[in-house]
Every structure is written in C-alpha cells, then in structure tokens.
Design an enzyme around this catalytic site. Structure first.
Site, PDB file in Angstrom:
ATOM      1  N   LYS A  66       0.831  -1.215   0.000  1.00  0.00           N
ATOM      2  CA  LYS A  66       0.000   0.000   0.000  1.00  0.00           C
ATOM      3  C   LYS A  66       0.867   1.268   0.000  1.00  0.00           C
ATOM      4  O   LYS A  66       0.746   2.137   0.858  1.00  0.00           O
ATOM      5  CB  LYS A  66      -0.960   0.000   1.190  1.00  0.00           C
ATOM      6  CG  LYS A  66      -1.940  -1.164   1.195  1.00  0.00           C
ATOM      7  CD  LYS A  66      -2.904  -1.076   2.362  1.00  0.00           C
ATOM      8  CE  LYS A  66      -3.866  -2.238   2.382  1.00  0.00           C
ATOM      9  NZ  LYS A  66      -3.225  -3.518   2.722  1.00  0.00           N
ATOM     10  N   ASP A  69       3.624   7.968  -1.158  1.00  0.00           N
ATOM     11  CA  ASP A  69       4.679   8.902  -0.780  1.00  0.00           C
ATOM     12  C   ASP A  69       4.834   9.891  -1.927  1.00  0.00           C
ATOM     13  O   ASP A  69       4.027   9.893  -2.865  1.00  0.00           O
ATOM     14  CB  ASP A  69       5.987   8.142  -0.508  1.00  0.00           C
ATOM     15  CG  ASP A  69       6.840   8.814   0.563  1.00  0.00           C
ATOM     16  OD1 ASP A  69       7.099  10.031   0.414  1.00  0.00           O
ATOM     17  OD2 ASP A  69       7.246   8.138   1.527  1.00  0.00           O
ATOM     18  N   ASP A  71       6.293  11.369  -5.394  1.00  0.00           N
ATOM     19  CA  ASP A  71       6.406  10.620  -6.645  1.00  0.00           C
ATOM     20  C   ASP A  71       7.721   9.861  -6.773  1.00  0.00           C
ATOM     21  O   ASP A  71       7.745   8.672  -7.128  1.00  0.00           O
ATOM     22  CB  ASP A  71       6.266  11.567  -7.840  1.00  0.00           C
ATOM     23  CG  ASP A  71       4.912  12.241  -7.896  1.00  0.00           C
ATOM     24  OD1 ASP A  71       4.082  11.975  -7.000  1.00  0.00           O
ATOM     25  OD2 ASP A  71       4.683  13.035  -8.817  1.00  0.00           O
ATOM     26  N   GLN A 189     -13.451  -7.286   9.433  1.00  0.00           N
ATOM     27  CA  GLN A 189     -13.930  -6.858   8.121  1.00  0.00           C
ATOM     28  C   GLN A 189     -15.405  -6.471   8.218  1.00  0.00           C
ATOM     29  O   GLN A 189     -16.193  -7.139   8.885  1.00  0.00           O
ATOM     30  CB  GLN A 189     -13.764  -7.993   7.091  1.00  0.00           C
ATOM     31  CG  GLN A 189     -12.344  -8.476   6.936  1.00  0.00           C
ATOM     32  CD  GLN A 189     -11.479  -7.505   6.154  1.00  0.00           C
ATOM     33  OE1 GLN A 189     -11.913  -6.427   5.785  1.00  0.00           O
ATOM     34  NE2 GLN A 189     -10.240  -7.874   5.913  1.00  0.00           N
ATOM     35  N   ARG A 210      -7.525 -15.549   7.015  1.00  0.00           N
ATOM     36  CA  ARG A 210      -7.917 -16.294   8.211  1.00  0.00           C
ATOM     37  C   ARG A 210      -8.725 -17.560   7.959  1.00  0.00           C
ATOM     38  O   ARG A 210      -8.466 -18.582   8.614  1.00  0.00           O
ATOM     39  CB  ARG A 210      -8.671 -15.359   9.168  1.00  0.00           C
ATOM     40  CG  ARG A 210      -7.730 -14.546  10.050  1.00  0.00           C
ATOM     41  CD  ARG A 210      -8.444 -13.438  10.787  1.00  0.00           C
ATOM     42  NE  ARG A 210      -8.683 -12.280   9.924  1.00  0.00           N
ATOM     43  CZ  ARG A 210      -9.109 -11.110  10.362  1.00  0.00           C
ATOM     44  NH1 ARG A 210      -9.362 -10.930  11.642  1.00  0.00           N
ATOM     45  NH2 ARG A 210      -9.287 -10.108   9.524  1.00  0.00           N
TER      46      ARG A 210
END
Length: 232
Positions: A66, A69, A71, A189, A210
């Site tokens: 993920k 920052d 470029d 979730q 899980r």
C-alpha cells in the site's frame, strides 16, 4: 469454471508473524494454492526475502505494501519491487502516486493494484477520517482515476466489484479481500461476501487469509473455497 482454473485466482494471505509459520502454510497448501499475499506483518519479519524465495520457486506473490509517498520515492520503490519478481503490488489510489508507479513499472510484468477503500472501513469510519464521500462513491471515483493512470487493477470490496468492473472493463484485475465462506466469522472486516458471490460480481482474484490460515485443515479449507469459486 473448473477448480483448476480458479487456482491462480485464489490468493492466500500469509498473515502470520514469522517466516517459519509462513513456510508451514505454504507446505500445507502445496498442490492446492500457488498465489500468496505478503503484507506488513510478515514483510517486517523477514518476509521480503521470503517473497523472493517464493517467486524464484515458481509461486506468485502479491506484495501488499500500500505504497504512498512523494512521486520519486514511490517510483524508486516500485522499480526495486519489480526486480524482485513480484506478481502484484498495492499502492493507495492517489493519482500522482499511481502515475509515478505506472511509469516506474513500465516494461516489467508487475501488476500494480490501486487500493480504493479498505474493507475494514464503513461510512462512519470515512466521516471520522475526514472524507466527504461514502465508501461506495469514493471506490468508484478512485477506480476511474486508476484506469486513467494506467494501473493494472483495483483492490475493492466484492460488494463494489460489479460497479468497478463496469468502470474498468474486462481487462483490469479486480482483487477483493474481505472474503468469508458462508458461516465464517467476519473478524474486523465490515464489507464482506462469500467466494462465489465475489466471482459472480466481477472479481478476478480473491484474497483469503484467516479462513484458510487459521483452519485446522488448511488444504481442505482452501479446496472448499476453490470449489465454491468454481460454482459461481
């Protein structure tokens, strides 16, 4: 679709604290699963070297970092991740970051995935975080931006997969976490669906952690999910 055809579409989340435990999961699933996700927990416990080992051994690896920052930092990170032989990499769906990543990955086989809205977030979570959009609206907006940026796919809840698929067309990957077989606990979730429903909704790949990793018989759990996917 056959169970065999679904094997490359099931991504097992190696959400375990040590490489030793991850290695055991991979051994337990040998012949049943061939695609694995490595996220923060394992990455910071030697998981990046393990990711390289999996890739060199013929497994597919979804590196769930993920990224977000400036470029140049995103671009340099993507360049090195592409050299690792990874199959998929996530970054947050901010337009400038996506454009930088796409340019950095050009010429490689790395599929860049845009994370739209985390499946642990509902409308109240969005309000608390200061967003003006509800989750569904923001997912669709970010899907449009990812398409424009030239990303390889989208990460979204399966509840939004059909709407995302209509935006991005047939060729982009639509990767959905938050998958729970019928009767399974939802955990943290909030926007979850079953494997068959996810495939029917337009998901190309399902991320399951899980329900497989935490099962007494991991191979049987993975096989059951593959069979449910094949029935979609």
């Amino acid at each position: 679709m056959t169970v065999e055809a679904m094997r490359d579409r099931l991504i097992v989340g190696l959400d375990v604290p040590t490489v030793r435990e991850a290695e055991q999961v991979v051994r337990d699933l040998d012949g049943t699963a061939s695609f694995y996700k490595i996220g923060y927990q394992l990455a910071f416990a030697g998981g990046l070297d393990f990711a390289r080992e999996l890739a060199s051994g013929g497994k597919k690896v979804f590196l769930d970092m993920k990224l977000l920052d400036i470029d140049n930092t995103v671009a340099k990170g993507v360049e090195n991740i592409a050299k690792m032989g990874m199959t998929m990499l996530t970054l947050h769906a901010y337009p400038k970051a996506m454009r930088a990543a796409v340019e950095a990955a050009r010429g490689s086989d790395l599929c860049l995935l845009a994370v739209t809205v985390l499946t642990s977030m509902d409308e109240q979570d969005m309000i608390d975080a200061g967003y003006e959009y509800d989750p569904h609206t923001l997912v669709l907006r970010r899907a449009e931006q990812a398409l424009q940026a030239g990303m390889g796919g989208i990460v979204c809840s399966a509840s939004e997969a059909s709407a995302v698929r209509r935006i991005v067309g047939p060729n982009m990957a639509v990767v959905t976490p938050g998958i729970r077989p019928a009767g399974a606990e939802h955990g943290d979730q909030k926007r979850v669906v079953t494997p068959a429903d996810a495939i029917r909704s337009g998901s190309s790949h399902l991320v399951v952690a899980r329900p497989i990793v935490g099962a007494v018989d991991r191979r049987a759990a993975a096989q059951a999910i593959l069979e449910e996917m094949a029935q979609a």
